[in-house]
Design an enzyme around this catalytic site. Structure first.
Site, PDB file in Angstrom:
ATOM      1  N   HIS A 275      -5.966   7.452  -2.276  1.00 48.38           N
ATOM      2  CA  HIS A 275      -6.845   6.401  -1.778  1.00 48.38           C
ATOM      3  C   HIS A 275      -8.085   6.247  -2.645  1.00 48.38           C
ATOM      4  O   HIS A 275      -8.573   7.213  -3.235  1.00 48.38           O
ATOM      5  CB  HIS A 275      -7.263   6.705  -0.343  1.00 48.38           C
ATOM      6  CG  HIS A 275      -6.129   6.643   0.636  1.00 48.38           C
ATOM      7  ND1 HIS A 275      -5.838   7.672   1.488  1.00 48.38           N
ATOM      8  CD2 HIS A 275      -5.209   5.671   0.879  1.00 48.38           C
ATOM      9  CE1 HIS A 275      -4.794   7.332   2.236  1.00 48.38           C
ATOM     10  NE2 HIS A 275      -4.390   6.131   1.877  1.00 48.38           N
TER      11      HIS A 275
ATOM     12  N   HIS B 237       0.838  -1.208   0.000  1.00 46.29           N
ATOM     13  CA  HIS B 237       0.000   0.000   0.000  1.00 46.29           C
ATOM     14  C   HIS B 237       0.869   1.253   0.000  1.00 46.29           C
ATOM     15  O   HIS B 237       0.627   2.190  -0.789  1.00 46.29           O
ATOM     16  CB  HIS B 237      -0.902  -0.020   1.242  1.00 46.29           C
ATOM     17  CG  HIS B 237      -1.759   1.192   1.419  1.00 46.29           C
ATOM     18  ND1 HIS B 237      -3.116   1.171   1.202  1.00 46.29           N
ATOM     19  CD2 HIS B 237      -1.458   2.463   1.811  1.00 46.29           C
ATOM     20  CE1 HIS B 237      -3.626   2.381   1.449  1.00 46.29           C
ATOM     21  NE2 HIS B 237      -2.634   3.189   1.819  1.00 46.29           N
ATOM     22  N   GLU B 238       1.891   1.291   0.848  1.00 43.53           N
ATOM     23  CA  GLU B 238       2.751   2.473   0.899  1.00 43.53           C
ATOM     24  C   GLU B 238       3.569   2.627  -0.373  1.00 43.53           C
ATOM     25  O   GLU B 238       3.781   3.746  -0.861  1.00 43.53           O
ATOM     26  CB  GLU B 238       3.655   2.419   2.138  1.00 43.53           C
ATOM     27  CG  GLU B 238       2.920   2.374   3.468  1.00 43.53           C
ATOM     28  CD  GLU B 238       1.860   3.455   3.613  1.00 43.53           C
ATOM     29  OE1 GLU B 238       2.024   4.555   3.047  1.00 43.53           O
ATOM     30  OE2 GLU B 238       0.840   3.198   4.290  1.00 43.53           O
TER      31      GLU B 238
ATOM     32  N   HIS C  79       1.448   4.262  -2.984  1.00 38.31           N
ATOM     33  CA  HIS C  79       1.468   5.721  -2.842  1.00 38.31           C
ATOM     34  C   HIS C  79       2.698   6.304  -3.544  1.00 38.31           C
ATOM     35  O   HIS C  79       2.593   7.274  -4.298  1.00 38.31           O
ATOM     36  CB  HIS C  79       1.484   6.127  -1.365  1.00 38.31           C
ATOM     37  CG  HIS C  79       0.153   6.104  -0.697  1.00 38.31           C
ATOM     38  ND1 HIS C  79      -0.992   6.601  -1.289  1.00 38.31           N
ATOM     39  CD2 HIS C  79      -0.225   5.653   0.539  1.00 38.31           C
ATOM     40  CE1 HIS C  79      -2.013   6.456  -0.463  1.00 38.31           C
ATOM     41  NE2 HIS C  79      -1.573   5.885   0.655  1.00 38.31           N
TER      42      HIS C  79
END
EC number: 3.4.24.-
Length: 355
Positions: free
Chosen positions: A198, A188-189, A192
């Site tokens: 999101h 997830h990071e 980014h």
């Protein structure tokens, strides 16, 4: 540091200029929220998890929308858009894809061997599923991602910013498989860093989820702002409850009750941390124009219903064979041994990372 004078001038322009839907109080509240998200409040992730135990570690990390670390330019542009100053394209973020589809990275020397291996495992999955590649930083690299282990949470900068130099991806140290070192949270990071916001921020969010404002922590309502297609792009894919980039039901809850509920059946998958979906990978591949990404068929019925895929529908082996061969990247290690870790790597000071 982000200039308060610039922010106050935006408030003045919004009040004096053409009518906008934001009141002065709203604008000042958003400014305060942005400032809080960019200031170290001294809290450890464990402390925030005690207050909001039902939210994920990345939602509880104290940054913009939980885990997004904003630079000065992003904060200014977000403020302009919110205040209605500078036109509708106030914060398009152009040219924020990593050059040559390659992320340059380095580690702070505060991780155990097991933690380094967990980070590499997430990076290997990204290279297997997309055309994104990773390369270890050399002395000549000015722009790179520094992976740090501060105790305040899991968070990262969004995209590539040539003006930044050092980008940050932080993972509060934990046993692999727990907290910020959950495999899907590490991915997830990195997503980014690859350039994505999101899922709940997207323009058509309100068609798929219902927000329960009364259950939100006062002052955190701004974490649920949604943005136009100039910032959050669905890449021609449906809204996806099960996305690795979606909030769960309890993000920023003040009373343990849900702050966000699905309008359609989500099969109890909204905000799940068990897997990264096929559409998550396809969004990345389309964003970077990876071979075959835009030719993958999408069912029209799925587009209208907002359903999701657990598995990638394309031929993954063929897709990997089609990856560009001219990009210089490193072979990520399958496992790092203590003897293989560099001995001369000095820990970066926190002030250097923040600057």
């Amino acid at each position: 540091m982000w200039s308060a004078i610039v922010v106050l001038s935006l408030v003045g322009c919004a009040v004096a200029g053409p009518p906008v839907t934001r009141s002065r109080k709203d604008i000042e509240g958003f400014r305060a929220y942005l400032e809080r998200s960019r200031t170290d409040d001294g809290l450890r992730l464990e402390s925030r998890m005690l207050v909001s135990p039902k939210a994920s570690a990345w939602e509880n990390s104290g940054k913009f929308q939980g885990d997004i670390l904003l630079n000065d330019e992003q904060a200014d542009l977000l403020m302009q858009e919110y205040a209605g100053v500078g036109g509708r394209n106030a914060y398009i973020w152009p040219n924020t894809k990593w050059p040559s589809n390659t992320i340059v990275y380095d580690f702070n020397n505060e991780f155990t061997t097991a933690q380094i291996n967990a980070i590499y495992a997430a990076m290997r999955e990204i290279t297997a599923r997309t055309c994104i590649r990773f390369r270890r930083r050399t002395a000549s690299d000015r722009n790179y991602v520094l992976v740090t282990g501060r105790s305040d949470g899991c968070y990262a900068n969004v995209g590539y910013w040539a003006s930044m130099g050092v980008h940050t991806l932080n993972l509060a140290r934990a046993i692999p498989g727990q907290g910020c070192f959950t495999h899907t949270i590490i991915i997830h990071e990195w997503i980014h860093v690859i350039g994505f916001m999101h899922m709940h921020s997207t323009h058509n969010r309100d068609t798929y989820v219902r927000l329960l404002w009364q259950n939100m922590i006062p002052g955190m309502e701004y974490a649920f702002e949604r943005y136009g297609t100039n910032v959050v792009h669905n890449m021609g894919l449906p809204y996806e409850y099960a996305s690795n980039m979606h909030y769960d039901r309890f993000g920023f809850s003040r009373n343990g009750q849900p702050t966000m509920l699905p309008i359609f059946n989500d099969n109890n998958q909204m905000g799940q941390l068990q897997f990264v979906t096929g559409w998550d990978w396809l969004r990345v591949n389309r964003h970077y124009n990876c071979p075959g990404a835009w030719s993958t068929p999408i069912n029209a019925e799925e587009l209208s219903q907002g359903t999701y895929l657990h598995e990638y529908k394309g031929d993954e082996d063929a897709a990997l064979e089609d990856q560009p061969q001219g990009v210089v990247v490193e072979d990520l290690p399958q496992e790092v041994l203590v003897a293989d870790m560099p001995q001369d790597l000095e820990a970066e000071k926190v002030s250097v990372v923040e600057n």
